[in-house]
Scaffold this active site. Sequence first.
Site, short mmCIF file in Angstrom:
data_model
loop_
_atom_site.label_atom_id
_atom_site.label_comp_id
_atom_site.label_asym_id
_atom_site.label_seq_id
_atom_site.Cartn_x
_atom_site.Cartn_y
_atom_site.Cartn_z
N ASN A 59 63.98 -54.41 -8.19
CA ASN A 59 64.42 -53.01 -8.18
C ASN A 59 65.85 -52.93 -7.68
OD1 ASN A 59 64.35 -52.70 -5.20
ND2 ASN A 59 62.16 -53.06 -5.52
N PRO A 116 49.99 -56.03 -2.17
CA PRO A 116 49.51 -55.53 -0.87
C PRO A 116 50.55 -54.60 -0.27
CG PRO A 116 50.25 -57.81 -0.69
CD PRO A 116 50.27 -57.47 -2.16
O1 C5P Z 1 54.29 -45.90 -0.34
P1 C5P Z 1 55.71 -46.29 -0.41
O2 C5P Z 1 55.92 -47.56 -1.16
O3 C5P Z 1 56.69 -45.27 -0.86
O4 C5P Z 1 56.07 -46.54 1.14
C1 C5P Z 1 57.30 -46.96 1.51
C2 C5P Z 1 57.21 -47.72 2.81
O5 C5P Z 1 56.15 -48.68 2.74
C3 C5P Z 1 58.45 -48.51 3.10
O6 C5P Z 1 58.60 -48.56 4.50
C4 C5P Z 1 58.13 -49.88 2.51
O7 C5P Z 1 58.86 -50.89 3.18
C5 C5P Z 1 56.64 -50.00 2.77
N1 C5P Z 1 55.90 -50.77 1.75
C6 C5P Z 1 55.33 -51.97 2.08
N2 C5P Z 1 54.61 -52.67 1.16
C7 C5P Z 1 54.44 -52.18 -0.08
C8 C5P Z 1 55.02 -50.94 -0.45
C9 C5P Z 1 55.74 -50.27 0.50
O8 C5P Z 1 55.51 -52.43 3.22
N3 C5P Z 1 53.73 -52.86 -0.96
#
Ligand code: C5P
Length: 401
Positions: free
Chosen positions: A213, A308
Amino acid sequence: MTIANFQNGRRLLLGITGGIAAYKAAELARLLIQDSIEVQTVMTESACHFVGPTTLQALTGKPVYTQLWDDSINNSMAHIDLSRMADIILVAPASADFIAKIAHGLADDLLSTLCLARNCPLMVAPAMNRQMLENPATQRNLTTLQKDNIAILGPAHGIQACGESGMGRMLEPHELVEAVQNFFQPKSLQGKRVLITAGPTFEAIDAVRGIINLSSGKMGHAIAQAALEAGAEVTLISGPVCLTYPAVKKLIPVTSANDMLAAVKNEVSFNDIFISVAAVADYRPAISHTQKIKKSDNNLALELVPNPDILQYVANLPNRPFCVGFAAETENIDQNAESKRRKKNLPLLVANLAQEAMGADDSTLLLFDDNGKHALTKAPKIDQARCLIKYIATLYEQHHA
Ligand code: C5P
């Protein structure tokens, strides 16, 4: 005459030694003063051949000292008085000869004597021809300085005044100012251990392709830098980025979300605070081919499976650290951010507008916590990171009061 007292606040003694980069010391003094740092200049005799003391006097508004035996100083103790009145000494440029002197504790002029007599930190910005820098004697001297806890800023690589090209250029004045600013940051996380994830993750499709990304890692790395400045012991787990890493205690470069999770699992129990800045890929290919997939005229379907959630994993641990999440949103920031914070049960979630923040040097941050929403208006990421770290330190103290 007695040496004019520094006013309250941030006081820096700028030492200038003989080298062509001495002309940049004038700009350095100007930038430091602009940043409300009080500057007292001391120059070696050689430095005066490259830039006039009058220039530094005009810029700093203070007399410039050059002589150990200065009749104008009542007690003839310029070396003691000057070093006691500074919070920090920065020698820029620091010549090979000056570095050799302080490595060996020599004190045969005002600047080397006050460095020896100092009771405050010392930073040096080496500037010299690349051969002089590479010389084993200079390398030995620099190692000695490091062992003596003297901060070495640079040098940088590039074209040199002698026409050669290589390592040995003095860092630019604005880079030196940054190092000084770091020094003056409040130590709000002293003694705390902070784990940070940063950057994107790369999910391999085959031997040469993958899903990634637009995250540059700039925000996560800036937060690591700000946490370091605040006195924390920082572990940085970073996805693939094209950045210079901050000088953290432990750096763990990773590629995929699964690698990042494994690294977090290994480290998390040693930390007080977890800041999850990484833009972790939500999905990865169900199959990652070890060989390159061959082109054909047919459509190619890629099956993706969920990754995860690393932050969720940490937030659910029984003895979890203080958890801070990030959310890059493209719309409905407030709603999405607050519902994410509640879902992941986080004391603090930091949101930004993805299309504005990703890859940029500036960002606008919105902080969501139990007290509501707080905005950090658009600013360079390092400034935002410093504000955020102060905020996290305050919240952390409240949670552990
Ligand atoms: O749910 P979302 O992906 O938007 O959440 C963002 C937060 O969750 C960020 O702090 C990101 O680093 C963390 N995250 C994570 N593992 C994932 C997806 C997001 O630690 N697989």
